[in-house]
Design a protein around this motif. Sequence first.
Motif, PDB file in Angstrom:
ATOM      1  N   PHE A   1     -21.052 -12.906  38.395  1.00 44.27           N
ATOM      2  CA  PHE A   1     -19.935 -13.302  38.358  1.00 44.27           C
ATOM      3  C   PHE A   1     -18.833 -12.270  38.384  1.00 44.27           C
ATOM      4  O   PHE A   1     -17.790 -12.369  37.335  1.00 44.27           O
ATOM      5  N   ASN A   2     -19.009 -11.353  39.088  1.00 42.86           N
ATOM      6  CA  ASN A   2     -17.930 -10.288  39.103  1.00 42.86           C
ATOM      7  C   ASN A   2     -16.686 -10.786  39.516  1.00 42.86           C
ATOM      8  O   ASN A   2     -16.745 -11.769  40.329  1.00 42.86           O
ATOM      9  N   GLY A   3     -15.555 -10.094  38.992  1.00 43.22           N
ATOM     10  CA  GLY A   3     -14.066 -10.757  39.272  1.00 43.22           C
ATOM     11  C   GLY A   3     -13.646 -11.907  38.386  1.00 43.22           C
ATOM     12  O   GLY A   3     -12.525 -12.162  38.403  1.00 43.22           O
ATOM     13  N   TYR A   4     -14.419 -12.215  37.430  1.00 43.19           N
ATOM     14  CA  TYR A   4     -13.929 -13.353  36.639  1.00 43.19           C
ATOM     15  C   TYR A   4     -14.238 -13.214  35.228  1.00 43.19           C
ATOM     16  O   TYR A   4     -15.010 -12.128  34.806  1.00 43.19           O
ATOM     17  N   VAL A   5     -13.398 -13.598  34.003  1.00 45.65           N
ATOM     18  CA  VAL A   5     -13.381 -13.141  32.679  1.00 45.65           C
ATOM     19  C   VAL A   5     -14.834 -13.561  32.265  1.00 45.65           C
ATOM     20  O   VAL A   5     -15.058 -13.215  31.729  1.00 45.65           O
ATOM     21  N   HIS A   6     -15.280 -14.788  32.669  1.00 45.90           N
ATOM     22  CA  HIS A   6     -16.590 -15.228  32.250  1.00 45.90           C
ATOM     23  C   HIS A   6     -17.826 -14.093  32.617  1.00 45.90           C
ATOM     24  O   HIS A   6     -18.713 -13.908  31.824  1.00 45.90           O
ATOM     25  N   GLY A   7     -17.368 -13.501  33.701  1.00 45.38           N
ATOM     26  CA  GLY A   7     -18.146 -12.732  34.309  1.00 45.38           C
ATOM     27  C   GLY A   7     -18.363 -11.446  33.438  1.00 45.38           C
ATOM     28  O   GLY A   7     -19.152 -10.718  32.891  1.00 45.38           O
ATOM     29  N   GLY A   8     -16.979 -11.042  32.671  1.00 45.12           N
ATOM     30  CA  GLY A   8     -16.955  -9.902  31.870  1.00 45.12           C
ATOM     31  C   GLY A   8     -17.645 -10.227  30.443  1.00 45.12           C
ATOM     32  O   GLY A   8     -18.005  -9.278  29.739  1.00 45.12           O
ATOM     33  N   TYR A   9     -17.077 -11.465  30.073  1.00 53.97           N
ATOM     34  CA  TYR A   9     -17.762 -11.834  28.925  1.00 53.97           C
ATOM     35  C   TYR A   9     -19.143 -11.914  28.784  1.00 53.97           C
ATOM     36  O   TYR A   9     -20.012 -11.302  27.836  1.00 53.97           O
ATOM     37  N   LEU A  10     -20.045 -12.427  29.818  1.00 53.99           N
ATOM     38  CA  LEU A  10     -21.432 -12.390  29.825  1.00 53.99           C
ATOM     39  C   LEU A  10     -21.938 -10.877  30.158  1.00 53.99           C
ATOM     40  O   LEU A  10     -23.171 -10.497  29.713  1.00 53.99           O
ATOM     41  N   ALA A  11     -21.176  -9.842  30.691  1.00 49.73           N
ATOM     42  CA  ALA A  11     -21.761  -8.504  30.876  1.00 49.73           C
ATOM     43  C   ALA A  11     -21.815  -8.047  29.746  1.00 49.73           C
ATOM     44  O   ALA A  11     -22.755  -7.241  29.547  1.00 49.73           O
ATOM     45  N   GLY A  12     -20.709  -8.220  29.007  1.00 52.32           N
ATOM     46  CA  GLY A  12     -20.704  -7.445  27.479  1.00 52.32           C
ATOM     47  C   GLY A  12     -22.013  -7.914  26.668  1.00 52.32           C
ATOM     48  O   GLY A  12     -22.546  -6.972  25.988  1.00 52.32           O
ATOM     49  N   ILE A  13     -22.329  -9.209  26.591  1.00 50.56           N
ATOM     50  CA  ILE A  13     -23.510  -9.644  25.888  1.00 50.56           C
ATOM     51  C   ILE A  13     -24.725  -9.134  26.433  1.00 50.56           C
ATOM     52  O   ILE A  13     -25.616  -8.575  25.827  1.00 50.56           O
ATOM     53  N   ASP A  14     -24.892  -9.254  27.896  1.00 46.54           N
ATOM     54  CA  ASP A  14     -26.276  -8.486  28.392  1.00 46.54           C
ATOM     55  C   ASP A  14     -26.135  -7.023  28.166  1.00 46.54           C
ATOM     56  O   ASP A  14     -27.362  -6.388  27.929  1.00 46.54           O
TER      57      ASP A  14
ATOM     58  N   VAL B   1     -11.838  -2.479  44.947  1.00 41.35           N
ATOM     59  CA  VAL B   1     -10.811  -2.885  43.863  1.00 41.35           C
ATOM     60  C   VAL B   1      -9.801  -3.470  44.208  1.00 41.35           C
ATOM     61  O   VAL B   1      -8.908  -3.249  45.147  1.00 41.35           O
ATOM     62  N   MET B   2      -9.723  -4.989  43.917  1.00 41.77           N
ATOM     63  CA  MET B   2      -8.581  -5.937  44.375  1.00 41.77           C
ATOM     64  C   MET B   2      -7.400  -5.713  43.368  1.00 41.77           C
ATOM     65  O   MET B   2      -7.600  -5.455  42.042  1.00 41.77           O
ATOM     66  N   VAL B   3      -6.098  -5.360  43.915  1.00 39.81           N
ATOM     67  CA  VAL B   3      -4.917  -5.601  43.112  1.00 39.81           C
ATOM     68  C   VAL B   3      -4.426  -6.905  43.473  1.00 39.81           C
ATOM     69  O   VAL B   3      -4.004  -7.349  44.533  1.00 39.81           O
ATOM     70  N   TYR B   4      -4.027  -7.582  42.285  1.00 36.84           N
ATOM     71  CA  TYR B   4      -3.718  -9.143  42.519  1.00 36.84           C
ATOM     72  C   TYR B   4      -2.548  -9.034  41.596  1.00 36.84           C
ATOM     73  O   TYR B   4      -2.445  -9.034  40.269  1.00 36.84           O
ATOM     74  N   THR B   5      -1.169  -9.459  41.927  1.00 34.75           N
ATOM     75  CA  THR B   5       0.049  -9.303  41.444  1.00 34.75           C
ATOM     76  C   THR B   5       0.772 -10.626  41.653  1.00 34.75           C
ATOM     77  O   THR B   5       1.079 -11.376  42.546  1.00 34.75           O
TER      78      THR B   5
ATOM     79  N   GLY C   1      -5.962  -1.507  39.049  1.00 36.67           N
ATOM     80  CA  GLY C   1      -6.333  -2.568  39.702  1.00 36.67           C
ATOM     81  C   GLY C   1      -6.489  -3.783  38.727  1.00 36.67           C
ATOM     82  O   GLY C   1      -6.535  -3.750  37.420  1.00 36.67           O
ATOM     83  N   SER C   2      -7.005  -4.795  39.336  1.00 34.78           N
ATOM     84  CA  SER C   2      -7.017  -6.160  38.786  1.00 34.78           C
ATOM     85  C   SER C   2      -8.613  -6.431  38.659  1.00 34.78           C
ATOM     86  O   SER C   2      -9.043  -7.116  37.347  1.00 34.78           O
ATOM     87  N   TYR C   3      -9.489  -6.614  39.856  1.00 35.39           N
ATOM     88  CA  TYR C   3     -10.852  -6.527  39.378  1.00 35.39           C
ATOM     89  C   TYR C   3     -11.637  -6.072  40.320  1.00 35.39           C
ATOM     90  O   TYR C   3     -11.106  -5.901  41.634  1.00 35.39           O
ATOM     91  N   SER C   4     -12.999  -6.204  40.444  1.00 38.50           N
ATOM     92  CA  SER C   4     -13.985  -5.642  41.496  1.00 38.50           C
ATOM     93  C   SER C   4     -14.148  -6.700  42.542  1.00 38.50           C
ATOM     94  O   SER C   4     -14.051  -7.856  42.277  1.00 38.50           O
TER      95      SER C   4
ATOM     96  N   VAL D   1     -10.918   2.408  36.777  1.00 37.13           N
ATOM     97  CA  VAL D   1     -10.807   3.536  35.783  1.00 37.13           C
ATOM     98  C   VAL D   1     -11.971   4.507  36.033  1.00 37.13           C
ATOM     99  O   VAL D   1     -11.866   5.658  36.257  1.00 37.13           O
ATOM    100  N   LEU D   2     -13.204   4.041  36.418  1.00 36.40           N
ATOM    101  CA  LEU D   2     -14.416   4.599  36.768  1.00 36.40           C
ATOM    102  C   LEU D   2     -13.934   5.659  38.020  1.00 36.40           C
ATOM    103  O   LEU D   2     -14.514   6.746  37.987  1.00 36.40           O
ATOM    104  N   GLN D   3     -13.247   4.931  38.772  1.00 33.53           N
ATOM    105  CA  GLN D   3     -13.126   5.713  40.161  1.00 33.53           C
ATOM    106  C   GLN D   3     -11.914   6.767  40.088  1.00 33.53           C
ATOM    107  O   GLN D   3     -11.670   7.615  40.885  1.00 33.53           O
ATOM    108  N   SER D   4     -11.144   6.640  38.887  1.00 31.58           N
ATOM    109  CA  SER D   4     -10.080   7.571  38.586  1.00 31.58           C
ATOM    110  C   SER D   4     -10.602   8.863  37.890  1.00 31.58           C
ATOM    111  O   SER D   4     -11.864   9.019  37.833  1.00 31.58           O
ATOM    112  N   ASP D   5      -9.722   9.864  37.732  1.00 29.25           N
ATOM    113  CA  ASP D   5     -10.224  10.945  37.037  1.00 29.25           C
ATOM    114  C   ASP D   5      -9.790  10.774  35.517  1.00 29.25           C
ATOM    115  O   ASP D   5      -9.516  11.895  34.808  1.00 29.25           O
TER     116      ASP D   5
END
Length: 496
Positions: A416-429, A276-280, A381-384, A251-255
């Motif tokens: 931890f980019n690309g993982y759920v725990h990476g997103g969780y910890l990033a929000g806390i940080d 951006v990985m697309v994982y289907t 996309g799915s993840y970085s 989304v950041l890369q889009s307009d």
Amino acid sequence: MDSPSRSSVIVIGAGVSGLSAAKVLVDNGIDDVVILEASDRIGGRVCKENFGGVSVELGAGWIVGVGGKEPNPVWELALKSSLRTCFSDYSNARYNIYDHRSGKIFPSGVAADSYKKAVDTAIQNLRNQGTDADDVSIVSEPPCTPKTPMELAIDFILHDFEMAEVEPISTYLDFGEREFLVADERGYEYLLYKMAEDFLFTSEGKVSDSRLKLNKVVREIQHSRTGVTVTTEDGCIYEANYVVLSVSIGVLQSDLISFTPSLPRWKTEAIEKCDVMVYTKIFLKFPYKFWPCGPGKEFFIYAHERRGYYTFWQNMENAYPGSNILVVTITNGESKRVEAQSDEETLRESMEVLRDMFGPDIPDAIDILVPRWWSNRFQRGSYSNYPIISDCQIVQNIKEPIGRIFFTGEHTSERFNGYVHGGYLAGIDTSNALLEEMRKDKERKSEGQSFLLEPLLALTGSLTLTQAETVSGLHKCDLPTQLYLNGKLGIQEAIL
């Protein structure tokens, strides 16, 4: 047009990062948080759907990194919520590689040798990339390009799934190498609802808190030294002191979202450098199972001349016995190609592949489900996916705040980019960094008040107040300070 009163923080995005960021803020006394979510649900790329009578995970499906020296925070949430999971063992997949020409499984010895050769080559290539390009004394063999269907299939598994590195990736190093598939009718997203329950009002399993606003598509963020104004697609305007931007890197890369003023060049260049990985995951429902089941048979591979063409398969018998569901995973270019075609065409291609492996007499699938993460303008996309040999400054620049805009998400997690725990910890940080900034801002304002009052009091210390010199109980020398604190005057205007 909705024009709520100014809040302390607006969190944009109610995925795992946005929710963990909001929770930290509320837990620290910042109750006037507004969460704007573009879709009609929380969860972001954690999303379930009922298919074939069971709940399947369209996005994140595994809890990766279990059994290590440190507890994985997402695994801890799963245990606390009694989320049903199944252990996934990918190691046997290499022994279940089907030759698309004969439909037979390659001999295990041949497959093992090819896999070992591919791993050794990948590691050597990574080490070569990590050496100093200016060191002419280092001479390396040119990398071997996979050519045969088996080599292409193994290359796909290594680089699109396991992403082999010279050193163990941080997730496995810290949290462990075990992976568990979520197989719970409540879905992976249940963990996010339980998280939301801790700081948002809920009712009958749904978030009913007015601070969470669904179907609010943010289109513009105006920012200045004094605050931020967020405008949504439906014309609503929200004002706050700060914004936590928890949208995906795609989304950041889009307009989709514009910034006024624009983001600096160093920020946009860093965002563009992140892949951006697309994982289907394509789900197929059958009237009965015709594929091998049992230990070591959960995953199997289709070797084709076209890399990544319906390569990685999984049967869902471990997760949901008797479900008669197969899942095939495709990525990137193949994902985009499949998203652009009809589900009927995808079903036809999938059945051709299955008949190559299991013969012409297998039954047709009775249903198909094809997620479209790349086409989804709220995800893109799915993840970085940062290059393994990458400049750490890229990640730092992506997550670096711009004034009162703080960036979060799995793509801001260096380890931890690309993982759920990476997103969780990033929000806390991110929220901890914001709380520190808010504390400093409060101190600056406090020091500013002292700066304004001391010289004024010195000038008026010998004066005597008269009734005409008082206004609403305020000393005349307090008026400039009050005007400044209320935002009516700038510092110099207040002093004068």
